[in-house]
Design a protein around this motif. Structure first.
Motif, PDB file in Angstrom:
ATOM      1  N   LEU A 164       0.828  -1.214   0.000  1.00 50.82           N
ATOM      2  CA  LEU A 164       0.000   0.000   0.000  1.00 50.82           C
ATOM      3  C   LEU A 164       0.859   1.259   0.000  1.00 50.82           C
ATOM      4  N   PHE A 165       1.871   1.289   0.852  1.00 51.28           N
ATOM      5  CA  PHE A 165       2.739   2.475   0.892  1.00 51.28           C
ATOM      6  C   PHE A 165       3.550   2.604  -0.397  1.00 51.28           C
ATOM      7  N   PHE A 166       3.909   1.487  -1.000  1.00 49.85           N
ATOM      8  CA  PHE A 166       4.644   1.537  -2.262  1.00 49.85           C
ATOM      9  C   PHE A 166       3.784   2.150  -3.364  1.00 49.85           C
ATOM     10  N   ASN A 167       2.490   1.826  -3.373  1.00 46.44           N
ATOM     11  CA  ASN A 167       1.592   2.434  -4.355  1.00 46.44           C
ATOM     12  C   ASN A 167       1.514   3.944  -4.191  1.00 46.44           C
ATOM     13  N   MET A 168       1.399   4.411  -2.930  1.00 51.36           N
ATOM     14  CA  MET A 168       1.378   5.850  -2.688  1.00 51.36           C
ATOM     15  C   MET A 168       2.704   6.488  -3.092  1.00 51.36           C
ATOM     16  N   TRP A 169       3.800   5.807  -2.774  1.00 42.93           N
ATOM     17  CA  TRP A 169       5.118   6.346  -3.099  1.00 42.93           C
ATOM     18  C   TRP A 169       5.312   6.494  -4.606  1.00 42.93           C
ATOM     19  N   THR A 171       2.956   6.747  -6.861  1.00 44.11           N
ATOM     20  CA  THR A 171       2.031   7.767  -7.363  1.00 44.11           C
ATOM     21  C   THR A 171       2.601   9.165  -7.160  1.00 44.11           C
ATOM     22  N   CYS A 172       3.146   9.401  -5.975  1.00 45.13           N
ATOM     23  CA  CYS A 172       3.748  10.710  -5.707  1.00 45.13           C
ATOM     24  C   CYS A 172       4.981  10.932  -6.565  1.00 45.13           C
ATOM     25  N   ALA A 173       5.770   9.868  -6.772  1.00 45.45           N
ATOM     26  CA  ALA A 173       6.971   9.999  -7.609  1.00 45.45           C
ATOM     27  C   ALA A 173       6.597  10.307  -9.052  1.00 45.45           C
ATOM     28  N   ALA A 174       5.504   9.699  -9.519  1.00 45.87           N
ATOM     29  CA  ALA A 174       5.054   9.973 -10.891  1.00 45.87           C
ATOM     30  C   ALA A 174       4.587  11.412 -11.041  1.00 45.87           C
ATOM     31  N   MET A 175       3.967  11.959  -9.998  1.00 48.58           N
ATOM     32  CA  MET A 175       3.521  13.350 -10.056  1.00 48.58           C
ATOM     33  C   MET A 175       4.696  14.319 -10.059  1.00 48.58           C
ATOM     34  N   LYS A 176       5.782  13.953  -9.335  1.00 50.94           N
ATOM     35  CA  LYS A 176       6.931  14.851  -9.218  1.00 50.94           C
ATOM     36  C   LYS A 176       7.922  14.686 -10.358  1.00 50.94           C
ATOM     37  N   ALA A 177       7.724  13.692 -11.195  1.00 57.90           N
ATOM     38  CA  ALA A 177       8.684  13.439 -12.272  1.00 57.90           C
ATOM     39  C   ALA A 177       8.741  14.637 -13.220  1.00 57.90           C
ATOM     40  N   PRO A 178       9.955  15.051 -13.635  1.00 56.42           N
ATOM     41  CA  PRO A 178      10.055  16.246 -14.518  1.00 56.42           C
ATOM     42  C   PRO A 178       9.453  16.034 -15.904  1.00 56.42           C
ATOM     43  N   ASN A 179       9.434  14.804 -16.361  1.00 53.90           N
ATOM     44  CA  ASN A 179       8.883  14.535 -17.701  1.00 53.90           C
ATOM     45  C   ASN A 179       7.415  14.132 -17.655  1.00 53.90           C
ATOM     46  N   SER A 184      -4.124  17.563 -15.324  1.00 49.28           N
ATOM     47  CA  SER A 184      -5.009  17.795 -14.180  1.00 49.28           C
ATOM     48  C   SER A 184      -4.496  17.003 -12.982  1.00 49.28           C
ATOM     49  N   PRO A 185      -3.612  17.598 -12.176  1.00 52.32           N
ATOM     50  CA  PRO A 185      -3.045  16.871 -11.036  1.00 52.32           C
ATOM     51  C   PRO A 185      -4.099  16.435 -10.014  1.00 52.32           C
ATOM     52  N   ASP A 186      -5.172  17.207  -9.898  1.00 52.65           N
ATOM     53  CA  ASP A 186      -6.205  16.856  -8.911  1.00 52.65           C
ATOM     54  C   ASP A 186      -6.942  15.574  -9.269  1.00 52.65           C
ATOM     55  N   SER A 187      -6.779  15.117 -10.496  1.00 56.95           N
ATOM     56  CA  SER A 187      -7.437  13.868 -10.877  1.00 56.95           C
ATOM     57  C   SER A 187      -6.663  12.631 -10.399  1.00 56.95           C
ATOM     58  N   ILE A 188      -5.444  12.833  -9.952  1.00 51.04           N
ATOM     59  CA  ILE A 188      -4.629  11.719  -9.429  1.00 51.04           C
ATOM     60  C   ILE A 188      -4.878  11.632  -7.929  1.00 51.04           C
ATOM     61  N   CYS A 189      -5.478  10.546  -7.508  1.00 51.46           N
ATOM     62  CA  CYS A 189      -5.887  10.397  -6.106  1.00 51.46           C
ATOM     63  C   CYS A 189      -5.453   9.037  -5.565  1.00 51.46           C
ATOM     64  N   VAL A 190      -5.366   8.987  -4.256  1.00 47.64           N
ATOM     65  CA  VAL A 190      -5.179   7.722  -3.522  1.00 47.64           C
ATOM     66  C   VAL A 190      -6.317   7.634  -2.529  1.00 47.64           C
ATOM     67  N   THR A 211      -2.394  17.835  -2.288  1.00 49.14           N
ATOM     68  CA  THR A 211      -2.567  17.268  -0.946  1.00 49.14           C
ATOM     69  C   THR A 211      -1.862  15.921  -0.819  1.00 49.14           C
ATOM     70  N   LEU A 212      -1.960  15.119  -1.862  1.00 46.34           N
ATOM     71  CA  LEU A 212      -1.282  13.822  -1.865  1.00 46.34           C
ATOM     72  C   LEU A 212       0.233  14.009  -1.832  1.00 46.34           C
ATOM     73  N   GLY A 213       0.720  15.011  -2.583  1.00 47.02           N
ATOM     74  CA  GLY A 213       2.156  15.286  -2.560  1.00 47.02           C
ATOM     75  C   GLY A 213       2.639  15.733  -1.193  1.00 47.02           C
ATOM     76  N   ASP A 214       1.813  16.526  -0.484  1.00 43.21           N
ATOM     77  CA  ASP A 214       2.182  16.957   0.864  1.00 43.21           C
ATOM     78  C   ASP A 214       2.223  15.786   1.835  1.00 43.21           C
ATOM     79  N   ILE A 215       1.296  14.842   1.651  1.00 43.70           N
ATOM     80  CA  ILE A 215       1.293  13.660   2.530  1.00 43.70           C
ATOM     81  C   ILE A 215       2.564  12.849   2.331  1.00 43.70           C
ATOM     82  N   CYS A 216       2.982  12.699   1.090  1.00 48.07           N
ATOM     83  CA  CYS A 216       4.192  11.915   0.814  1.00 48.07           C
ATOM     84  C   CYS A 216       5.450  12.587   1.362  1.00 48.07           C
ATOM     85  N   ASN A 217       5.376  13.900   1.605  1.00 49.00           N
ATOM     86  CA  ASN A 217       6.526  14.620   2.147  1.00 49.00           C
ATOM     87  C   ASN A 217       6.547  14.643   3.674  1.00 49.00           C
TER      88      ASN A 217
END
Length: 292
Positions: A164-169, A171-179, A184-190, A211-217
């Motif tokens: 479960l934590f790996f899935n969140m990790w 997902t957050c890594a995919a959002m932060k990826a430079p490429n 629509s970032p708000d459409s990516i949810c956990v 919000t998801l990115g803040d949780i991962c941080n």
């Protein structure tokens, strides 16, 4: 010259005595080291390390998980009351596992010392194992097998929070990826509700976008994720230690059984030799009486 000769002889005697003492200490050390069950010792160290990692990291990770859920996924206390109770029960179980395996590993190590000593004395014909000793080894083997199956199930169960934590990790890594081309970032949810962790009426129940990115941080997420990984590795080490114990106990039981069979054969052979010797003596007595 006559005065120096006794002195030289006394020095030679002292040197010889010191050499004998050092030789005796060396032989004693070798004898003591030869009686150490190294296989049981390695399994005990591995078991202690695995249980310590699993229990310590698992306990802290559960507390961090509850804190993260309370702050971000279930702000109403009544929504996650059942989960909080389950986590508390798991933490009490962890206390019990740590205490039990600490005592049980010491018992298995003591059994290893006993069996190693018994086997060596059996080979020297100075000692015979009892039925009780062999039954104790068989009992430990059966109980260790049950514990192996139980901890194998715990090992599999520990993989769930890691997944479960790996899935969140990821997902957050995919959002932060430079490429990443995310319009629509708000459409990516956990949504943790779909995993059955909290009920469907929990508020908010999911985290999206920033919000998801803040949780991962947060420190709770980062620490809990890595502690679950370490706990998972500790459970695996404990499973390996229990397999090692099973092999040791099985080998010890086979050695003891073989030693008993060898002693029974030797007893029968000794009895037959004594009967043959007594018969030979009686024949010699009869022959001597007939000649007289």
């Amino acid at each position: 010259m006559d005065g120096t000769k006794p002195a030289m002889e006394s020095n030679a005697e002292e040197t010889q005595d010191e050499g004998q003492e050092s030789k005796g200490c060396f032989e004693c050390c070798i004898k003591c080291l030869g009686g150490v069950p190294y296989a049981s010792l390695v399994a005990t160290i591995l078991c202690f390390s695995g249980v310590a990692l699993f229990c310590g990291c698992g306990h802290v990770a559960l507390s961090g998980t509850l804190t993260m859920l309370e702050n971000h996924f279930s702000t109403v206390t009544t929504d996650h009351a059942t989960l909080a109770m389950v986590i508390q029960i798991f933490q009490y179980i962890i206390y019990g596992i740590a205490s039990f395996f600490f005592v049980y590993a010491i018992l298995l190590l003591a059994e290893g010392f006993y069996t190693t000593s018994a086997i060596k004395k059996e080979l020297q014909s100075d000692f015979k194992t009892t039925v009780c000793g062999r039954c104790i080894t068989a009992f430990f083997m059966f109980l260790t097998y049950i514990l192996f199956l139980a901890f194998l199930a715990i090992f599999g169960f520990t993989a769930i929070p890691v997944f479960l934590f790996f899935n969140m990790w990821t997902t957050c890594a995919a959002m932060k990826a430079p490429n990443a081309n995310i319009t629509s970032p708000d459409s990516i949810c956990v949504d943790v509700r779909q995993y059955g962790v909290i009920p469907w009426n929990a508020t908010p129940g999911k985290a999206c976008g920033a919000t998801l990115g803040d949780i991962c941080n947060t420190s709770e997420f980062y620490l809990s994720y890595h502690l679950y990984i370490v706990a998972f590795a500790g459970a695996g080490a404990t499973v390996i230690a229990l397999i090692h114990y099973l092999m040791i106990l099985g080998a010890n039981w086979a050695y003891l059984k073989s030693a008993v069979s060898t002693h029974e054969y030797q007893d029968i052979k000794t009895k037959d030799d004594q009967d043959l010797e007594a018969e030979a003596r009686s024949k010699e007595g009869q022959n001597s009486s007939s000649y007289s």
